[in-house]
Design an enzyme around this catalytic site. Sequence first.
Site, PDB file in Angstrom:
ATOM      1  N   HIS A  51       0.823  -1.212   0.000  1.00  0.00           N
ATOM      2  CA  HIS A  51       0.000   0.000   0.000  1.00  0.00           C
ATOM      3  C   HIS A  51       0.851   1.252   0.000  1.00  0.00           C
ATOM      4  O   HIS A  51       0.429   2.293  -0.482  1.00  0.00           O
ATOM      5  CB  HIS A  51      -1.008  -0.046   1.148  1.00  0.00           C
ATOM      6  N   ARG A  72     -10.637   3.961  -1.404  1.00  0.00           N
ATOM      7  CA  ARG A  72     -10.085   3.171  -0.289  1.00  0.00           C
ATOM      8  C   ARG A  72     -10.267   3.958   1.006  1.00  0.00           C
ATOM      9  O   ARG A  72      -9.373   4.702   1.425  1.00  0.00           O
ATOM     10  CB  ARG A  72      -8.592   2.911  -0.515  1.00  0.00           C
ATOM     11  N   ARG A 120     -15.587   1.759  -0.888  1.00  0.00           N
ATOM     12  CA  ARG A 120     -15.265   0.459  -0.293  1.00  0.00           C
ATOM     13  C   ARG A 120     -15.203   0.634   1.215  1.00  0.00           C
ATOM     14  O   ARG A 120     -14.527   1.542   1.712  1.00  0.00           O
ATOM     15  CB  ARG A 120     -13.908  -0.027  -0.813  1.00  0.00           C
ATOM     16  N   GLU A 138     -11.148 -10.775  -4.550  1.00  0.00           N
ATOM     17  CA  GLU A 138      -9.703 -10.661  -4.368  1.00  0.00           C
ATOM     18  C   GLU A 138      -9.129 -11.827  -3.563  1.00  0.00           C
ATOM     19  O   GLU A 138      -7.973 -11.821  -3.186  1.00  0.00           O
ATOM     20  CB  GLU A 138      -9.337  -9.313  -3.744  1.00  0.00           C
ATOM     21  N   ASN A 143      -4.585  -6.989  -6.878  1.00  0.00           N
ATOM     22  CA  ASN A 143      -3.414  -6.840  -5.999  1.00  0.00           C
ATOM     23  C   ASN A 143      -3.409  -7.952  -4.951  1.00  0.00           C
ATOM     24  O   ASN A 143      -2.382  -8.580  -4.681  1.00  0.00           O
ATOM     25  CB  ASN A 143      -3.441  -5.492  -5.281  1.00  0.00           C
ATOM     26  N   ASP A 144      -4.585  -8.183  -4.373  1.00  0.00           N
ATOM     27  CA  ASP A 144      -4.679  -9.259  -3.394  1.00  0.00           C
ATOM     28  C   ASP A 144      -4.868 -10.614  -4.066  1.00  0.00           C
ATOM     29  O   ASP A 144      -4.333 -11.617  -3.603  1.00  0.00           O
ATOM     30  CB  ASP A 144      -5.832  -8.997  -2.420  1.00  0.00           C
ATOM     31  N   ARG A 147       2.488  -9.494  -1.069  1.00  0.00           N
ATOM     32  CA  ARG A 147       2.601  -8.388  -2.034  1.00  0.00           C
ATOM     33  C   ARG A 147       3.572  -7.304  -1.599  1.00  0.00           C
ATOM     34  O   ARG A 147       3.988  -6.468  -2.403  1.00  0.00           O
ATOM     35  CB  ARG A 147       1.211  -7.787  -2.292  1.00  0.00           C
ATOM     36  N   CYS A 175     -10.159  -3.343 -10.430  1.00  0.00           N
ATOM     37  CA  CYS A 175      -9.591  -2.144  -9.814  1.00  0.00           C
ATOM     38  C   CYS A 175      -8.207  -2.380  -9.214  1.00  0.00           C
ATOM     39  O   CYS A 175      -7.667  -1.505  -8.551  1.00  0.00           O
ATOM     40  CB  CYS A 175     -10.539  -1.592  -8.749  1.00  0.00           C
TER      41      CYS A 175
HETATM   42  C1  PEP Z   1      -6.715  -5.100  -4.713  1.00  0.00           C
HETATM   43  O1  PEP Z   1      -6.466  -5.926  -3.839  1.00  0.00           O
HETATM   44  O2  PEP Z   1      -6.488  -5.286  -5.934  1.00  0.00           O
HETATM   45  C2  PEP Z   1      -7.316  -3.803  -4.372  1.00  0.00           C
HETATM   46  C3  PEP Z   1      -7.713  -2.970  -5.302  1.00  0.00           C
HETATM   47  O3  PEP Z   1      -7.384  -3.488  -3.050  1.00  0.00           O
HETATM   48  P1  PEP Z   1      -6.113  -2.980  -2.212  1.00  0.00           P
HETATM   49  O4  PEP Z   1      -4.980  -2.734  -3.163  1.00  0.00           O
HETATM   50  O5  PEP Z   1      -6.526  -1.748  -1.498  1.00  0.00           O
HETATM   51  O6  PEP Z   1      -5.858  -4.129  -1.300  1.00  0.00           O
HETATM   52 MG    MG Z   2      -7.254  -5.629  -1.864  1.00  0.00          MG
END
Ligand code: PEP
Ligand code: MG
Length: 580
Positions: free
Chosen positions: A191, A298, A334, A433, A456-457, A467, A504
């Site tokens: 993040h 977020r 979210r 995710e 991402n997750d 990650r 996203c």
């Molecule tokens: C993701 O996991 O792709 C996502 C958009 O949420 P975050 O990056 O905030 O975990």
């Molecule tokens: Mg996520």
Amino acid sequence: MQRLQGIAVSPGVAIGEALVMGNEGFRIPRRFVARDAVDDELERLDKAFVAAASQIERNRDAVSRELGAQYGAIFEAHLQMLGDPRLRGELDQMIRERHYSPEYAVSRALRRYVKVFQTLENSYMAERAGDVLDIEKRLLKNLLGHRREEISSLTSPVVVLAHELTPSEVANLSREFVLGLVTETGGPSSHTAIVAHGMGIPAIVGTGSFLTDVSGGDVVIVDGDHGLVILHPDEETIARYRHDVEEHRTLEARLATLRDLPAETADGARIRIYGNIEFPHEVGQCLARGSDGIGLYRTEFLYLGAETAPDEEGHYRAYSSVVEAMNGRPVVIRTFDLGADKFLGQRPPDDEPNPFLGLRSIRLALRNLPIFRTQLRAILRASALGDIRVMFPLISTVLELRQAKMVLADVIEDLEEHRQPFNRDIPIGMMVEVPSAAIMIDQFVQEVDFLSIGTNDLIQYTLAVDRSNKDVASLYSASDPSVLKLIQMTVTAANRGSVPVNLCGQMSGNPIYTMLLLGLGLRHVSVVPSAIPEIKKICRSVTIEHCEQVALRALALENARDVTSYLKEELKRILPELAH
Ligand code: PEP
Ligand code: MG
């Protein structure tokens, strides 16, 4: 000149003076002094040495009294280093002959000592590097006194170099003065990286240790397109990168002309491109780039760094400002995704050994209902002002989704009882995710109004790769065939059930994936605001038929490396200027 390879997480090039954080946490203001100021500067250095020595003596005496003489001896060693005539001679010479400022000389000389210590085989001696850094810090404190500039109150442009930064520390950096960012730790989708990207600051993470090779004030180049950090660059390299910065600006200006045109493919498919935001003020960047709405807000950033959760009014102010600014365009809020690497307060709780697999996100919300309900009330109240949609993160089972929906229904009832205005038909969505959600997608499709794929997750949980860990970053790839299959399954099921599906995760802002995603059937993507023009340009340059062929070919490949190079080639054929 020294080059370091890290992980590119936010594109663009920055050239500027280093601000080394973590050690001194403040910047060294000048590198050079005027010839006629040399004597005064030497005197300043003298005073700093005298002050440092008496502080160390005081520490030595206090520690010896409290803990015994053997602990006090640590400080005795510091005193000896400080009193070493060779060190003093070296510093005097740097100031007299090279006209370095005392701060710069201290930092340069002591960091060279640190390096020497660190390379020693003998581990006892290698650990003395920390002592030298301590002396550097003390001397700098005395030299800079009240003129110390804290990171949060910069007054001139810098490139921030740090061992590690939390997402909230990055969020508090000044966008005006922080030209670029490099951290020794961190992975591709941490993040911290996402916030830097959102702020449009060229950034590189996971370089491994290098901070002892630089001093505050040194010139550094951050090549955020290639993950390259260049320390002490020569003139030719600086000139080359300045040219790149200019080219980048020209490309941006050309893309800016697309702002008011729709993201429509050459064969007429309308694609919606939304922006991802962490803070209400980012709405301006989305509007300036012609975004179709906010695809991911977020909201946990409202909590970060704070000791207590925001109250309902705090939430409401943030959401209403976003939805009003978006003026009728959709805003997907979210619910908070705290835990893992984002915390209320600065640091993770000590008793959470595996935070990404622990009490994170929706799980945390369902265990802290008062905090969750406060947020939901504010979201619902703001829904009276425009097109707000609510989305639950990290859903892993259908029962968990139903539980979240029940809490929402309960809050809705409460608002109705109190005759508060809100949108009774607020669309309810969830993030896909966690692999279990993608695998069971047919069931989820029947329970929600929309879906958003959080790659991402999804990548980290599919491939079992943290990650935010640089040591396994090479395994973390959106191109992995397993990830592509899960995206395909999700999009196919959503389209079959006529449930809108968005993507996203960061991959949707990376131009190499656009054709693939359209070919898999996606018509909604939500990207970091700075990427909107590029992604729109690609959408307008392709046909769905061609994208479908690209997706088919990509899905037939057997590993991430082949997929990435194939997608890069395809992009290069269509829009070479966007294929970095
Ligand atoms: C993701 O996991 O792709 C996502 C958009 O949420 P975050 O990056 O905030 O975990
Ligand atoms: Mg996520």
